[in-house]
Design a protein around this motif. Structure first.
Motif, PDB file in Angstrom:
ATOM      1  N   SER A  47      -9.545   4.441  -4.019  1.00  0.00           N
ATOM      2  CA  SER A  47     -10.804   5.183  -3.929  1.00  0.00           C
ATOM      3  C   SER A  47     -11.698   5.025  -5.160  1.00  0.00           C
ATOM      4  O   SER A  47     -12.913   5.021  -5.047  1.00  0.00           O
ATOM      5  CB  SER A  47     -10.528   6.670  -3.687  1.00  0.00           C
ATOM      6  N   THR A  48     -11.119   4.888  -6.343  1.00  0.00           N
ATOM      7  CA  THR A  48     -11.920   4.815  -7.567  1.00  0.00           C
ATOM      8  C   THR A  48     -11.894   3.452  -8.240  1.00  0.00           C
ATOM      9  O   THR A  48     -12.725   3.161  -9.083  1.00  0.00           O
ATOM     10  CB  THR A  48     -11.428   5.847  -8.597  1.00  0.00           C
ATOM     11  N   GLY A  49     -10.897   2.639  -7.893  1.00  0.00           N
ATOM     12  CA  GLY A  49     -10.761   1.340  -8.549  1.00  0.00           C
ATOM     13  C   GLY A  49     -10.047   1.425  -9.894  1.00  0.00           C
ATOM     14  O   GLY A  49      -9.854   0.409 -10.559  1.00  0.00           O
ATOM     15  N   THR A  65       0.853  -1.179   0.000  1.00  0.00           N
ATOM     16  CA  THR A  65       0.000   0.000   0.000  1.00  0.00           C
ATOM     17  C   THR A  65       0.891   1.231   0.000  1.00  0.00           C
ATOM     18  O   THR A  65       1.833   1.316   0.790  1.00  0.00           O
ATOM     19  CB  THR A  65      -0.902   0.009   1.252  1.00  0.00           C
ATOM     20  N   ILE A  66       0.585   2.168  -0.899  1.00  0.00           N
ATOM     21  CA  ILE A  66       1.355   3.410  -0.983  1.00  0.00           C
ATOM     22  C   ILE A  66       0.387   4.575  -0.850  1.00  0.00           C
ATOM     23  O   ILE A  66      -0.539   4.720  -1.643  1.00  0.00           O
ATOM     24  CB  ILE A  66       2.126   3.498  -2.318  1.00  0.00           C
ATOM     25  N   ASP A  67       0.596   5.402   0.178  1.00  0.00           N
ATOM     26  CA  ASP A  67      -0.227   6.589   0.398  1.00  0.00           C
ATOM     27  C   ASP A  67       0.441   7.789  -0.259  1.00  0.00           C
ATOM     28  O   ASP A  67       1.632   8.033  -0.049  1.00  0.00           O
ATOM     29  CB  ASP A  67      -0.406   6.848   1.896  1.00  0.00           C
ATOM     30  N   GLY A  93      -4.133   9.945  -3.156  1.00  0.00           N
ATOM     31  CA  GLY A  93      -4.914   8.836  -2.634  1.00  0.00           C
ATOM     32  C   GLY A  93      -4.036   7.648  -2.305  1.00  0.00           C
ATOM     33  O   GLY A  93      -2.816   7.692  -2.383  1.00  0.00           O
ATOM     34  N   ARG A  94      -4.687   6.566  -1.930  1.00  0.00           N
ATOM     35  CA  ARG A  94      -3.986   5.332  -1.577  1.00  0.00           C
ATOM     36  C   ARG A  94      -3.964   4.393  -2.775  1.00  0.00           C
ATOM     37  O   ARG A  94      -4.989   4.147  -3.395  1.00  0.00           O
ATOM     38  CB  ARG A  94      -4.679   4.657  -0.410  1.00  0.00           C
ATOM     39  N   TYR A  95      -2.769   3.881  -3.078  1.00  0.00           N
ATOM     40  CA  TYR A  95      -2.595   2.944  -4.190  1.00  0.00           C
ATOM     41  C   TYR A  95      -2.241   1.574  -3.642  1.00  0.00           C
ATOM     42  O   TYR A  95      -1.469   1.452  -2.694  1.00  0.00           O
ATOM     43  CB  TYR A  95      -1.477   3.408  -5.117  1.00  0.00           C
ATOM     44  N   LEU A  96      -2.826   0.549  -4.236  1.00  0.00           N
ATOM     45  CA  LEU A  96      -2.460  -0.830  -3.935  1.00  0.00           C
ATOM     46  C   LEU A  96      -1.602  -1.317  -5.093  1.00  0.00           C
ATOM     47  O   LEU A  96      -2.023  -1.267  -6.250  1.00  0.00           O
ATOM     48  CB  LEU A  96      -3.705  -1.703  -3.792  1.00  0.00           C
ATOM     49  N   VAL A  97      -0.403  -1.779  -4.793  1.00  0.00           N
ATOM     50  CA  VAL A  97       0.521  -2.241  -5.822  1.00  0.00           C
ATOM     51  C   VAL A  97       0.758  -3.724  -5.584  1.00  0.00           C
ATOM     52  O   VAL A  97       1.340  -4.122  -4.577  1.00  0.00           O
ATOM     53  CB  VAL A  97       1.855  -1.459  -5.775  1.00  0.00           C
TER      54      VAL A  97
END
Length: 179
Positions: free
Chosen positions: A109-111, A86-88, A92-96
């Protein structure tokens, strides 16, 4: 002692044959890939031989054979090839999620998502978004990459501070031409 060793070897053989799984041997491949990039070919060879003598490769191979490949067979995922971080950021927050081919990046947040893949055959990083794939850069040799410009042409860039600055200048010039 001989009886114990024979029992352990027989149990390992039975366990590995019962699972009947041919996995990626990801731990051993990762170790080999690391060894391949340590230094020049002579140092790499010395490390390779040392790892065989110290049984590093043997232990990794056994861990792959008995544990990791079995997990991969039953779950579909090898614990060594996939991970999610997870990168904040300010956006926003990104899942890598990483796997053996590249990365999938999702804005939580948006997908919205995109994928970064590395093709070993062509030594090219590319991005996939909205069902289309776009090449980002291709490694030419140890000191150069080929990168696209906005006009569709490609430029070879030296992997140095000066090379990156030259690419930024060329990219901004080609962007100005489109305005």
């Amino acid at each position: 002692m001989k009886k114990v060793f024979l029992s352990v070897a027989l149990a390992a053989l039975i366990c590995s044959s019962l699972t009947s799984c041919m996995g990626k041997f990801a731990l051993t491949r990762n170790l080999y890939a690391w060894n391949d990039q340590v230094s020049n070919k002579f140092v790499n060879e010395i490390v390779f031989v040392a790892f065989w003598i110290l049984p590093v490769y043997e232990v990794c191979g056994l861990a792959d054979l008995l544990v990791l490949n079995t997990i991969e067979f039953w779950s579909g995922d090898n614990p060594m090839t996939a991970s999610t971080k997870t990168i904040d950021t300010d956006h926003g927050r990104y899942l890598v999620k990483s796997d053996d081919k590249g990365y999938e990046v999702v804005l939580e947040s948006t997908g919205e998502s995109f994928r970064l893949d590395f093709a070993i055959e062509t030594k090219t990083w590319s991005v996939q978004t909205d069902g289309k794939e776009y090449p980002l850069m291709t490694f030419v040799d140890e000191g150069h990459v080929s990168v696209p410009l906005s006009d569709g042409s490609w430029q070879t860039v030296e992997l140095s501070h000066e090379g990156v600055l030259a690419y930024k200048d060329a990219a901004s010039s080609s962007m100005m031409a489109f305005k």
